[in-house]
Enzyme design. Structure first.
Site, PDB file in Angstrom:
ATOM      1  N   LYS A 201       0.846  -1.197   0.000  1.00  0.00           N
ATOM      2  CA  LYS A 201       0.000   0.000   0.000  1.00  0.00           C
ATOM      3  C   LYS A 201       0.886   1.253   0.000  1.00  0.00           C
ATOM      4  O   LYS A 201       0.686   2.169  -0.770  1.00  0.00           O
ATOM      5  CB  LYS A 201      -0.942  -0.024   1.207  1.00  0.00           C
ATOM      6  CG  LYS A 201      -1.860   1.159   1.248  1.00  0.00           C
ATOM      7  CD  LYS A 201      -2.779   1.130   2.451  1.00  0.00           C
ATOM      8  CE  LYS A 201      -3.349   2.522   2.680  1.00  0.00           C
ATOM      9  NZ  LYS A 201      -4.121   2.640   3.903  1.00  0.00           N
ATOM     10  N   GLU A 207      10.976  -4.447   4.080  1.00  0.00           N
ATOM     11  CA  GLU A 207      11.109  -5.867   3.729  1.00  0.00           C
ATOM     12  C   GLU A 207      10.668  -6.101   2.288  1.00  0.00           C
ATOM     13  O   GLU A 207      11.318  -6.811   1.513  1.00  0.00           O
ATOM     14  CB  GLU A 207      10.240  -6.736   4.657  1.00  0.00           C
ATOM     15  CG  GLU A 207      10.642  -6.714   6.110  1.00  0.00           C
ATOM     16  CD  GLU A 207       9.895  -5.655   6.908  1.00  0.00           C
ATOM     17  OE1 GLU A 207       9.674  -4.539   6.380  1.00  0.00           O
ATOM     18  OE2 GLU A 207       9.539  -5.931   8.054  1.00  0.00           O
ATOM     19  N   GLY A 261      -4.575  -1.569   5.220  1.00  0.00           N
ATOM     20  CA  GLY A 261      -3.830  -2.714   4.682  1.00  0.00           C
ATOM     21  C   GLY A 261      -4.508  -4.047   4.984  1.00  0.00           C
ATOM     22  O   GLY A 261      -4.685  -4.884   4.097  1.00  0.00           O
ATOM     23  N   ARG A 262      -4.935  -4.254   6.221  1.00  0.00           N
ATOM     24  CA  ARG A 262      -5.520  -5.558   6.589  1.00  0.00           C
ATOM     25  C   ARG A 262      -6.957  -5.722   6.107  1.00  0.00           C
ATOM     26  O   ARG A 262      -7.574  -6.754   6.326  1.00  0.00           O
ATOM     27  CB  ARG A 262      -5.410  -5.749   8.104  1.00  0.00           C
ATOM     28  CG  ARG A 262      -5.951  -4.617   8.933  1.00  0.00           C
ATOM     29  CD  ARG A 262      -5.497  -4.699  10.383  1.00  0.00           C
ATOM     30  NE  ARG A 262      -5.884  -3.541  11.172  1.00  0.00           N
ATOM     31  CZ  ARG A 262      -5.182  -2.420  11.285  1.00  0.00           C
ATOM     32  NH1 ARG A 262      -4.036  -2.306  10.644  1.00  0.00           N
ATOM     33  NH2 ARG A 262      -5.606  -1.423  12.032  1.00  0.00           N
ATOM     34  N   GLU A 347      -3.975  -6.531  15.061  1.00  0.00           N
ATOM     35  CA  GLU A 347      -3.476  -5.219  14.632  1.00  0.00           C
ATOM     36  C   GLU A 347      -4.605  -4.184  14.721  1.00  0.00           C
ATOM     37  O   GLU A 347      -4.361  -3.010  14.996  1.00  0.00           O
ATOM     38  CB  GLU A 347      -2.906  -5.281  13.200  1.00  0.00           C
ATOM     39  CG  GLU A 347      -2.089  -4.044  12.844  1.00  0.00           C
ATOM     40  CD  GLU A 347      -1.298  -4.190  11.552  1.00  0.00           C
ATOM     41  OE1 GLU A 347      -0.074  -3.990  11.575  1.00  0.00           O
ATOM     42  OE2 GLU A 347      -1.902  -4.499  10.509  1.00  0.00           O
ATOM     43  N   HIS A 378      -3.449 -33.083  17.507  1.00  0.00           N
ATOM     44  CA  HIS A 378      -2.294 -33.895  17.875  1.00  0.00           C
ATOM     45  C   HIS A 378      -1.142 -33.035  18.386  1.00  0.00           C
ATOM     46  O   HIS A 378      -0.015 -33.491  18.448  1.00  0.00           O
ATOM     47  CB  HIS A 378      -1.872 -34.754  16.675  1.00  0.00           C
ATOM     48  CG  HIS A 378      -2.976 -35.673  16.248  1.00  0.00           C
ATOM     49  ND1 HIS A 378      -3.134 -36.938  16.774  1.00  0.00           N
ATOM     50  CD2 HIS A 378      -4.011 -35.483  15.405  1.00  0.00           C
ATOM     51  CE1 HIS A 378      -4.219 -37.495  16.231  1.00  0.00           C
ATOM     52  NE2 HIS A 378      -4.759 -36.628  15.403  1.00  0.00           N
ATOM     53  N   LYS A 489       9.758  -0.100  12.873  1.00  0.00           N
ATOM     54  CA  LYS A 489      10.130   0.251  11.493  1.00  0.00           C
ATOM     55  C   LYS A 489      11.114   1.413  11.501  1.00  0.00           C
ATOM     56  O   LYS A 489      12.100   1.408  10.773  1.00  0.00           O
ATOM     57  CB  LYS A 489       8.886   0.686  10.720  1.00  0.00           C
ATOM     58  CG  LYS A 489       7.935  -0.403  10.332  1.00  0.00           C
ATOM     59  CD  LYS A 489       6.922   0.220   9.386  1.00  0.00           C
ATOM     60  CE  LYS A 489       5.774  -0.686   9.081  1.00  0.00           C
ATOM     61  NZ  LYS A 489       4.756  -0.051   8.258  1.00  0.00           N
TER      62      LYS A 489
HETATM   63  O1  F6P Z   1       3.881  -3.275   9.733  1.00  0.00           O
HETATM   64  C1  F6P Z   1       2.505  -3.367   9.680  1.00  0.00           C
HETATM   65  C2  F6P Z   1       1.965  -2.788   8.431  1.00  0.00           C
HETATM   66  O2  F6P Z   1       1.996  -1.413   8.528  1.00  0.00           O
HETATM   67  C3  F6P Z   1       0.559  -3.334   8.180  1.00  0.00           C
HETATM   68  O3  F6P Z   1      -0.415  -2.531   8.720  1.00  0.00           O
HETATM   69  C4  F6P Z   1       0.509  -3.423   6.699  1.00  0.00           C
HETATM   70  O4  F6P Z   1      -0.483  -4.320   6.271  1.00  0.00           O
HETATM   71  C5  F6P Z   1       1.899  -3.908   6.398  1.00  0.00           C
HETATM   72  O5  F6P Z   1       2.721  -3.182   7.296  1.00  0.00           O
HETATM   73  C6  F6P Z   1       2.368  -3.713   4.990  1.00  0.00           C
HETATM   74  O6  F6P Z   1       2.278  -2.382   4.579  1.00  0.00           O
HETATM   75  P1  F6P Z   1       2.383  -1.997   3.044  1.00  0.00           P
HETATM   76  O7  F6P Z   1       1.231  -2.636   2.338  1.00  0.00           O
HETATM   77  O8  F6P Z   1       2.327  -0.500   3.019  1.00  0.00           O
HETATM   78  O9  F6P Z   1       3.695  -2.511   2.531  1.00  0.00           O
END
Ligand code: F6P
Length: 504
Positions: A201, A207, A261-262, A347, A378, A489
């Site tokens: 987003k 990462e 995002g979620r 979250e 199990h 972050k």
């Molecule tokens: O670190 C959590 C977060 O901010 C989430 O809320 C989000 O879904 C995820 O990182 C990824 O964010 P992006 O879609 O901006 O890479």
């Protein structure tokens, strides 16, 4: 809007809870032979059965007073009206617009501006691109690079709906910045036949950018840098960053800051899913979510699945003091569902400050954990049956077999055996009687799906999304920000920079 714990109904529930510690589910079931039907509601092809919760009629009646006293109706309408319900970030949370059918989209506005045209254009562009990838067959592998909401929803849905692929390309999901994740995927892929989707987003998530950078190097090394635009698509609100990365304008898809995002699976963030199952099936997913959305907006509280599910959760967390909710799908295709829900619930509602910026004095989101039920039997079911830490349970059953073979009957038999074991327990009858005793009366809900189709999955997603929203209103917190994850972050960014030095 007043938070639930500040209302007299909450105090009444606290009084009821004192005597409810002794409520026993087998007794409740035997005292009321209609309980199984009475404590059950269906909508959009999903049945929510909470007859095995430690809740009796007085508790239920009292819980059902909570929505009105916190003005839940206004909170729900506020979502659809595009109100800035994400107060701390001063934004709407209008993910329901993403699944609104074409002819009804016009209703929705943000700050007085209609959003129909934009939403529809982007939906159609994304679905047309997905169909093009499926039909041209240039790629046999699609690798989605994203994390959090840009990974968990799509990865969960692509796995859940694998039966609907119909010859589409293989779709892989890479989120972890640990190099072996991407390396494993590259090892089984051919550069010339691989499409990467960079899903972020913000397009600033470290990462994701690092993994995307490594993927770009991999394509450039094998096919030359001119090939890069043909092997990458991206989804983000950050168009300039997609451009800088070298994404072709036709393979660039957007969403909006009013989609968290979620909550973004139904936006272009679902591109990998649309490629996997095709546009028609993706539209079915949207239609399923839409029908649960409508049910949520219209059904009275006593028949409203997201509201009932939220109230059951509130009872378990705030009054029976159960700190955890185990998510146990009896369907291997839903193996990523617990991980997806972890982000959605924890979250969203893992907060300790109200919307008015006051510290809460009540519990909020529980620990969400889980595994496919049969495997979990199990491993950690021992603790659920006899441990000291009590967890509420959501058992998700899919009636129609997903895969081939005779195993489905065994899966359902196991689910039903466990439901009874959790409910009725048993007395030991040897000299080891105590060690063999299962107390039973473990609070559990059964979520029944006729089949695992795109439509039902969409409805299931919407059910839990709205449950989370209802709980946030009852707790007086904002479900749509996530300041807790920002600090790490920022600290990470002080230790390392992007782009990596060798790319300069
Ligand atoms: O670190 C959590 C977060 O901010 C989430 O809320 C989000 O879904 C995820 O990182 C990824 O964010 P992006 O879609 O901006 O890479």
């Amino acid at each position: 809007m007043i938070a639930g714990p500040r209302t007299p109904v909450w105090s009444a529930l606290e009084t009821l809870a004192k005597r409810s510690q002794h409520l026993n589910v087998p007794t409740l079931l035997s005292q009321d032979l209609k309980r199984r039907e009475k404590y059950s509601c269906s909508a959009a092809g999903i049945e929510f059965n909470f007859s095995r919760q430690c809740i009796d009629d007085i508790v239920l009646e009292t819980l059902l007073q909570l929505p009105d006293i916190v003005d839940m109706g206004a909170a729900i309408q506020g979502m659809w009206h595009g109100d800035k319900i994400n107060v701390s970030e001063d934004r709407a949370a209008l993910h329901v617009a993403l699944r609104q059918p074409e002819n009804l989209l016009d209703e929705l506005k943000i700050g007085g501006t209609k959003i129909a045209a934009e939403v529809l254009t982007e939906r159609q562009r994304m679905l047309a691109y997905a169909e093009q990838v499926r039909h041209e067959r240039n790629f046999d592998t699609v690798i989605n690079i994203g994390i959090g909401g840009s990974d968990l929803g799509p990865a969960m849905a692509a796995r859940a709906l694998k039966e609907f692929c119909g010859g589409g390309p293989k779709v892989l999901f890479i989120s972890n910045v640990d190099g072996c994740a991407l390396a494993d995927a590259l090892e089984m892929s051919k550069p010339a036949r691989t499409l990467f989707i960079i899903c972020s987003k913000s397009f600033t998530t470290q990462e994701t950018l690092i993994n995307a950078y490594v993927a770009r190097e991999w394509i450039a090394a094998a096919l030359g840098s001119d090939a890069v635009p043909n092997h990458f698509a991206a989804v983000s609100v950050n168009v300039p960053a997609m451009d800088d990365f070298g994404i072709h304008p036709l393979a660039r898809f957007t969403l909006w800051d009013w989609v968290g995002g979620r909550y973004s699976l139904c936006s272009s963030i679902g591109l990998s899913v649309a490629i996997s199952i095709g546009a028609q099936n993706f539209e079915q997913l949207l239609a399923g979510a839409y029908s649960m959305d409508q049910h949520f907006r219209q059904a009275p509280w006593a028949e409203n699945l997201p509201v009932l599910m939220a109230l059951v959760g509130i009872w378990n967390i705030n009054f029976l003091h159960l700190p955890a909710l185990a998510i146990l799908p009896y369907a291997d295709r839903l193996s990523r569902w617990p991980a997806y829900l972890q982000q959605l619930e924890m979250e969203s509602n893992g907060k300790s400050v109200t919307k008015d910026n006051e510290a809460v004095t009540w519990s909020t989101a529980p620990i969400i954990w889980g595994e496919p039920g049969n495997n979990a039997q199990h491993s950690f079911f021992q603790m659920l049956h006899q441990g000291t830490l009590r967890s509420a349970l959501d058992m998700i059953l899919v009636k129609e077999a997903v895969g081939p073979g005779i195993q489905h009957q065994w899966s359902m038999a196991n689910a039903s055996a466990q439901i009874d074991a959790f409910t009725f327990g048993t007395q030991g009858n040897t000299e080891q009687a105590l060690a063999q005793t299962h107390l039973g009366s473990r609070p559990l809900s059964v979520i029944n799906l006729e089949a695992l189709t795109p439509q039902k999955l969409g409805a299931l997603i919407s059910l839990y999304e709205h449950k989370v929203y209802v709980q946030s209103i009852l707790w007086g917190i904002n479900a749509f920000d996530q300041f807790g994850v920002e600090l790490g972050k920022r600290l990470c960014a002080t230790q390392i920079t992007y782009p990596p030095a060798q790319s300069l």
